[in-house]
Design an enzyme around this catalytic site. Structure first.
Site, PDB file in Angstrom:
ATOM      1  N   GLY A 253     106.689  87.851   0.196  1.00 50.14           N
ATOM      2  CA  GLY A 253     106.484  87.317  -1.153  1.00 50.14           C
ATOM      3  C   GLY A 253     106.915  88.210  -2.298  1.00 50.14           C
ATOM      4  N   PRO A 296     108.781  90.772   4.465  1.00 52.23           N
ATOM      5  CG  PRO A 296     110.130  92.584   3.890  1.00 52.23           C
ATOM      6  CD  PRO A 296     108.962  92.201   4.767  1.00 52.23           C
ATOM      7  CB  CYS A 366     126.318  61.583  -6.974  1.00 53.83           C
ATOM      8  SG  CYS A 366     128.080  61.360  -7.013  1.00 53.83           S
TER       9      CYS A 366
HETATM   10  N1  LLP Z   1     105.897  85.215   5.660  1.00 50.24           N
HETATM   11  C1  LLP Z   1     105.595  83.900   5.658  1.00 50.24           C
HETATM   12  C2  LLP Z   1     104.536  83.423   6.533  1.00 50.24           C
HETATM   13  C3  LLP Z   1     106.308  83.013   4.832  1.00 50.24           C
HETATM   14  O1  LLP Z   1     106.000  81.720   4.835  1.00 50.24           O
HETATM   15  C4  LLP Z   1     107.347  83.512   4.002  1.00 50.24           C
HETATM   16  C5  LLP Z   1     108.116  82.614   3.138  1.00 50.24           C
HETATM   17  C6  LLP Z   1     107.631  84.891   4.051  1.00 50.24           C
HETATM   18  C7  LLP Z   1     106.891  85.716   4.883  1.00 50.24           C
HETATM   19  C8  LLP Z   1     108.722  85.518   3.227  1.00 50.24           C
HETATM   20  O2  LLP Z   1     108.519  85.362   1.859  1.00 50.24           O
HETATM   21  P1  LLP Z   1     109.524  86.084   0.827  1.00 50.24           P
HETATM   22  O3  LLP Z   1     109.370  87.576   1.001  1.00 50.24           O
HETATM   23  O4  LLP Z   1     110.889  85.650   1.171  1.00 50.24           O
HETATM   24  O5  LLP Z   1     109.101  85.601  -0.510  1.00 50.24           O
HETATM   25  N2  LLP Z   1     112.545  78.508  -0.482  1.00 50.24           N
HETATM   26  C9  LLP Z   1     111.757  79.263  -1.434  1.00 50.24           C
HETATM   27  C10 LLP Z   1     110.936  80.315  -0.770  1.00 50.24           C
HETATM   28  C11 LLP Z   1     110.100  79.776   0.392  1.00 50.24           C
HETATM   29  C12 LLP Z   1     109.297  80.850   1.055  1.00 50.24           C
HETATM   30  C13 LLP Z   1     108.742  80.385   2.356  1.00 50.24           C
HETATM   31  N3  LLP Z   1     107.951  81.353   3.069  1.00 50.24           N
HETATM   32  C14 LLP Z   1     112.690  79.836  -2.506  1.00 50.24           C
HETATM   33  O6  LLP Z   1     113.902  79.663  -2.394  1.00 50.24           O
HETATM   34  O7  LLP Z   1     112.234  80.436  -3.470  1.00 50.24           O
END
Ligand code: LLP
Length: 438
Positions: A253, A296, A366
């Site tokens: 996140g 991450p 579109c």
């Molecule tokens: N761990 C779990 C259980 C997750 O569901 C996610 C992301 C992560 C780690 C990694 O999160 P990150 O570090 O990438 O923020 N499509 C969206 C983001 C969806 C995130 C889904 N889960 C976007 O493009 O902003």
């Protein structure tokens, strides 16, 4: 402002070469566009490796026992996974498909974490067959199903329980997962029952707890609140059931800087506060420090990616707006349309051109919502110019689609002036392969 002012949000060491062209990983971006065609997704290997190392270092120097796992949903491509593996990271997969790609990339299965809020029986069978390191159990249905399956197969997988901490991460609702009203994880009021039931299932080895509160989190406070919550809960479960928290997974996140005006905390700051809070809370509850896992996705790959497009129509609506249309759009990057995500752009073939005013970059799909960047200052543009958008490394290609029978773009890796194709452009044959005719 100059276009070069935007380079800090592009891959590390991106520069302008003697021809006034954008240079990524030692390669002239306009040459790459010519060679591979547009739209084109470029990943800079140096930036990707640097991010993996930085994460390991920032957490590793502050905490004795750390695992960094890459959330492969951000981009799960075999060549990228090979690099992540070489850098010694683990992997988060959320489906049989992602697990399959990990296998294809020969990723060591003991470093794979299997996530998902609705895993199917075949997916769990696959996870047991491949002997993934951890299965992160999301709900009671899965817990029972996995318990039975493991018993039948006479194995004892290591599991974590995903607990919803009831914390608001203050991010887009679509990427917010930590509040009580979430489809992810064991519901907050049932968390104790989850531990009690998991401990009773002899075919499962409950080694720890997991939370993931959301994506693009710009504040450290929601993590700290979640860490305090989960460690207090672990201490209660130890007292009540003798549960030992050997592993704590605090999810991913971490936000990324996509535009010049965004200033998320450096992940060193997240690392400092999270690890200090864990150590303090463990002391407070007289617990041993658990193995800490962070997962991450975006932070590992976002900055290394650049999307190149060729400009076609430039449409001025007098007194209203100028639309600059590119040969891709929401089909290859739905993030601006879906999350109001903002990006920067530069004209790769004329990096020294002077700004001329605000335009809106739209795609060729579109949909009126097919806007990549609304109101961005850029020089005057004409058909044939190559536009480069930053932050394309995370969640763009994995969320891409064939709307309007669009052929998903190719992906290349660049390093030290060399480029290599890691995914070819789709063709009509690819996108009609599954259609069945009489
Ligand atoms: N761990 C779990 C259980 C997750 O569901 C996610 C992301 C992560 C780690 C990694 O999160 P990150 O570090 O990438 O923020 N499509 C969206 C983001 C969806 C995130 C889904 N889960 C976007 O493009 O902003």
């Amino acid at each position: 402002m100059l276009m070069t002012d935007r380079l800090p949000v592009f891959p590390l060491e991106t520069k302008v070469n003697k021809d006034g062209h954008l240079e990524i990983g030692g390669c002239d971006a306009t040459e790459l566009a010519r060679k591979f065609g547009t739209p084109l997704y470029i990943y800079d290997e140096h930036t990707l490796r640097a991010k993996c190392r930085e994460f390991k270092e920032e957490f590793g120097k502050r905490y004795p026992d750390i695992g960094v796992i890459y959330a492969s949903k951000a981009y799960s491509n075999a060549a990228i996974l090979q690099i992540v593996n070489e850098e010694g990271l683990g992997l988060d997969v959320v489906s049989g498909g992602e697990l399959g790609i990990a296998r294809m990339a020969k990723f060591p299965m003991k470093r794979v974490y299997f996530h998902g809020n609705n895993k199917s029986l075949p997916e769990l069978e696959m996870a047991l067959k491949y002997k993934v390191g951890r299965i992160v159990v999301d709900n009671f249905y899965e817990l029972e199903m996995l318990g039975k399956l493991a018993q039948e197969k006479d194995v004892k997988p290591s599991i974590l329980l995903r607990i919803t901490p009831g914390v608001d991460p203050h991010t887009h609702t679509y990427t917010s997962t930590g509040t009580i009203d979430s489809k992810f994880g064991f519901p907050l009021p049932l968390k104790e029952e989850a531990v009690a039931r998991a401990l009773k299932i002899k075919s499962l080895d409950l080694v720890g707890l997991h939370f993931h509160i959301g994506s693009r989190i710009t504040e450290t406070a929601p993590y700290l609140e979640s860490v305090k919550f989960i460690l207090k809960f672990a201490a209660e479960m130890r007292k009540q059931y003798g549960f030992e928290l050997k592993e704590l997974n605090t999810g991913g996140g971490y936000d990324v800087r996509y535009t010049l005006d965004e200033k998320p905390p450096a992940f060193g700051e997240f690392a400092e506060k999270i690890t200090t809070t864990i150590k303090n809370e463990c002391k407070k509850w007289h617990m041993d420090i658990p193995h800490l896992v962070v997962e991450p996705g975006r932070e590992i790959v976002a900055q290394s990616g650049v999307a190149l497009y060729q400009i076609g129509v430039v449409k001025e609506i007098p007194g209203v707006r100028t639309y600059v249309a590119v040969d891709g759009g929401m089909g290859d990057n739905i993030r601006p349309a879906l999350y109001n995500a903002r990006l920067e752009a530069v004209i790769a073939n004329r990096m020294k051109a002077k700004m001329a005013g605000k335009v809106t970059i739209c795609g060729k799909f579109c949909e009126s919502g097919d806007i990549l960047i609304k109101d961005i200052e850029l020089p005057e543009m004409k058909a044939g110019d190559i536009l480069a958008l930053n932050g394309a490394g995370a969640y763009a290609i994995p969320e891409s689609m064939n709307y309007n029978a669009f052929f998903r773009p190719p992906v290349i890796l660049v390093k030290d002036g060399k480029s290599r194709l890691i995914r070819r452009r789709e063709t009509l044959e690819d996108i009609t392969r599954c259609d069945v005719m009489e």
